[in-house]
Design a protein around this motif. Structure first.
Motif, PDB file in Angstrom:
ATOM      1  N   LEU A   1       0.837  -1.211   0.000  1.00  0.00           N
ATOM      2  CA  LEU A   1       0.000   0.000   0.000  1.00  0.00           C
ATOM      3  C   LEU A   1       0.867   1.255   0.000  1.00  0.00           C
ATOM      4  N   ALA A   2       1.953   1.236   0.765  1.00  0.00           N
ATOM      5  CA  ALA A   2       2.854   2.388   0.810  1.00  0.00           C
ATOM      6  C   ALA A   2       3.493   2.626  -0.557  1.00  0.00           C
ATOM      7  N   LEU A   3       3.888   1.567  -1.221  1.00  0.00           N
ATOM      8  CA  LEU A   3       4.505   1.695  -2.546  1.00  0.00           C
ATOM      9  C   LEU A   3       3.506   2.259  -3.559  1.00  0.00           C
ATOM     10  N   ALA A   4       2.265   1.795  -3.495  1.00  0.00           N
ATOM     11  CA  ALA A   4       1.233   2.319  -4.394  1.00  0.00           C
ATOM     12  C   ALA A   4       0.951   3.794  -4.102  1.00  0.00           C
ATOM     13  N   LEU A   5       0.959   4.180  -2.837  1.00  0.00           N
ATOM     14  CA  LEU A   5       0.732   5.575  -2.470  1.00  0.00           C
ATOM     15  C   LEU A   5       1.885   6.463  -2.928  1.00  0.00           C
ATOM     16  N   ILE A   6       3.106   5.983  -2.785  1.00  0.00           N
ATOM     17  CA  ILE A   6       4.279   6.734  -3.255  1.00  0.00           C
ATOM     18  C   ILE A   6       4.187   6.941  -4.769  1.00  0.00           C
ATOM     19  N   ALA A   7       3.783   5.908  -5.485  1.00  0.00           N
ATOM     20  CA  ALA A   7       3.636   6.022  -6.937  1.00  0.00           C
ATOM     21  C   ALA A   7       2.540   7.024  -7.292  1.00  0.00           C
ATOM     22  N   LEU A   8       1.475   7.048  -6.525  1.00  0.00           N
ATOM     23  CA  LEU A   8       0.397   8.014  -6.764  1.00  0.00           C
ATOM     24  C   LEU A   8       0.895   9.447  -6.561  1.00  0.00           C
ATOM     25  N   VAL A   9       1.692   9.659  -5.537  1.00  0.00           N
ATOM     26  CA  VAL A   9       2.285  10.985  -5.306  1.00  0.00           C
ATOM     27  C   VAL A   9       3.211  11.355  -6.466  1.00  0.00           C
ATOM     28  N   GLY A  10       4.019  10.403  -6.924  1.00  0.00           N
ATOM     29  CA  GLY A  10       4.921  10.657  -8.040  1.00  0.00           C
ATOM     30  C   GLY A  10       4.185  10.965  -9.336  1.00  0.00           C
ATOM     31  N   LEU A  11       3.091  10.236  -9.603  1.00  0.00           N
ATOM     32  CA  LEU A  11       2.307  10.507 -10.801  1.00  0.00           C
ATOM     33  C   LEU A  11       1.638  11.878 -10.732  1.00  0.00           C
ATOM     34  N   THR A  12       1.158  12.242  -9.546  1.00  0.00           N
ATOM     35  CA  THR A  12       0.546  13.560  -9.375  1.00  0.00           C
ATOM     36  C   THR A  12       1.575  14.665  -9.571  1.00  0.00           C
ATOM     37  N   ALA A  13       2.758  14.487  -9.008  1.00  0.00           N
ATOM     38  CA  ALA A  13       3.819  15.485  -9.184  1.00  0.00           C
ATOM     39  C   ALA A  13       4.221  15.601 -10.649  1.00  0.00           C
ATOM     40  N   HIS A  14       4.232  14.481 -11.356  1.00  0.00           N
ATOM     41  CA  HIS A  14       4.565  14.511 -12.778  1.00  0.00           C
ATOM     42  C   HIS A  14       3.534  15.324 -13.557  1.00  0.00           C
ATOM     43  N   GLU A  15       2.266  15.162 -13.222  1.00  0.00           N
ATOM     44  CA  GLU A  15       1.220  15.879 -13.958  1.00  0.00           C
ATOM     45  C   GLU A  15       1.188  17.364 -13.619  1.00  0.00           C
ATOM     46  N   LEU A  16       1.653  17.729 -12.451  1.00  0.00           N
ATOM     47  CA  LEU A  16       1.609  19.128 -12.032  1.00  0.00           C
ATOM     48  C   LEU A  16       2.845  19.919 -12.444  1.00  0.00           C
ATOM     49  N   ARG A  17       3.762  19.294 -13.140  1.00  0.00           N
ATOM     50  CA  ARG A  17       4.981  19.994 -13.557  1.00  0.00           C
ATOM     51  C   ARG A  17       4.645  21.179 -14.437  1.00  0.00           C
ATOM     52  N   ALA A  18       5.377  22.246 -14.262  1.00  0.00           N
ATOM     53  CA  ALA A  18       5.153  23.466 -15.038  1.00  0.00           C
ATOM     54  C   ALA A  18       5.552  23.304 -16.493  1.00  0.00           C
ATOM     55  N   GLU A  19       6.401  22.315 -16.783  1.00  0.00           N
ATOM     56  CA  GLU A  19       6.862  22.160 -18.153  1.00  0.00           C
ATOM     57  C   GLU A  19       5.914  21.360 -19.027  1.00  0.00           C
ATOM     58  N   ARG A  20       4.790  20.997 -18.473  1.00  0.00           N
ATOM     59  CA  ARG A  20       3.818  20.250 -19.259  1.00  0.00           C
ATOM     60  C   ARG A  20       3.389  21.081 -20.457  1.00  0.00           C
ATOM     61  N   VAL A  21       3.126  20.438 -21.538  1.00  0.00           N
ATOM     62  CA  VAL A  21       2.779  21.140 -22.761  1.00  0.00           C
ATOM     63  C   VAL A  21       1.361  21.684 -22.651  1.00  0.00           C
ATOM     64  N   VAL A  22       1.239  22.942 -23.001  1.00  0.00           N
ATOM     65  CA  VAL A  22      -0.075  23.580 -23.012  1.00  0.00           C
ATOM     66  C   VAL A  22      -0.461  23.802 -24.471  1.00  0.00           C
ATOM     67  N   HIS A  23      -1.595  23.306 -24.804  1.00  0.00           N
ATOM     68  CA  HIS A  23      -2.077  23.463 -26.170  1.00  0.00           C
ATOM     69  C   HIS A  23      -3.085  24.611 -26.212  1.00  0.00           C
ATOM     70  N   GLU A  24      -2.903  25.475 -27.158  1.00  0.00           N
ATOM     71  CA  GLU A  24      -3.822  26.596 -27.325  1.00  0.00           C
ATOM     72  C   GLU A  24      -4.570  26.438 -28.631  1.00  0.00           C
ATOM     73  N   LEU A  25      -5.788  26.866 -28.603  1.00  0.00           N
ATOM     74  CA  LEU A  25      -6.605  26.846 -29.798  1.00  0.00           C
ATOM     75  C   LEU A  25      -6.650  28.262 -30.352  1.00  0.00           C
ATOM     76  N   SER A  26      -6.182  28.405 -31.541  1.00  0.00           N
ATOM     77  CA  SER A  26      -6.172  29.716 -32.185  1.00  0.00           C
ATOM     78  C   SER A  26      -7.163  29.684 -33.333  1.00  0.00           C
ATOM     79  N   VAL A  27      -8.142  30.547 -33.245  1.00  0.00           N
ATOM     80  CA  VAL A  27      -9.170  30.590 -34.268  1.00  0.00           C
ATOM     81  C   VAL A  27      -8.934  31.816 -35.136  1.00  0.00           C
ATOM     82  N   GLU A  28      -8.756  31.597 -36.401  1.00  0.00           N
ATOM     83  CA  GLU A  28      -8.592  32.686 -37.349  1.00  0.00           C
ATOM     84  C   GLU A  28      -9.647  32.531 -38.428  1.00  0.00           C
ATOM     85  N   GLY A  29     -10.311  33.615 -38.708  1.00  0.00           N
ATOM     86  CA  GLY A  29     -11.341  33.565 -39.735  1.00  0.00           C
ATOM     87  C   GLY A  29     -11.374  34.857 -40.510  1.00  0.00           C
TER      88      GLY A  29
END
Length: 132
Positions: free
Chosen positions: A92-120
């Motif tokens: 259980l501790a190992l699974a919880l540590i992995a959950l913390v690591g996955l959450t930290a990975h998703e919260l990284r500032a370097e994650r790619v942000v996709h923007e939608l640009s609409v031109e018409g």
């Protein structure tokens, strides 16, 4: 995919497997599974510590390596009944540590942000507004 994501996923799967194994297999099998999962956790965490430069990920990897060391040591030292109970808790501790690591990975500032640009085409209202 990054090494952080894959290593945390592997640690979580190993921890979850150990938790399920404590309820499904015999105590002798659990002893050897705890030993094996401990070695896997140490190897994956060591690889993550060497390759990752993020402080939070290194801390979670170091804690996971510590859990792996305890899993290996307790599977060789303690009685089979004690190993079963500790394998459940450490899985259980190992699974919880992995959950913390996955959450930290998703919260990284370097994650790619996709923007939608609409031109018409500009409409008559846009041209009139620009003229004012």
């Amino acid at each position: 995919m990054s090494i952080r994501y894959l290593s945390n996923l592997a640690l979580g799967a190993a921890g979850a497997f150990l938790v399920v194994a404590t309820q499904a297999f015999t105590q002798n099998t659990i002893q050897w599974l705890a030993f094996t999962v401990g070695i896997i956790a140490m190897l994956v965490a060591a690889a993550e510590i060497v390759t990752v430069h993020d402080r939070v990920q290194r801390i979670t990897a170091a804690v996971a390596a510590g859990v792996g060391v305890v899993l290996v040591a307790m599977s060789l030292i303690f009685t089979i009944t004690t190993v079963t109970a500790l394998a459940l808790a450490l899985g259980l501790a190992l699974a919880l540590i992995a959950l913390v690591g996955l959450t930290a990975h998703e919260l990284r500032a370097e994650r790619v942000v996709h923007e939608l640009s609409v031109e018409g085409r500009s409409t008559t209202l846009d041209r009139e507004a620009a003229a004012l």
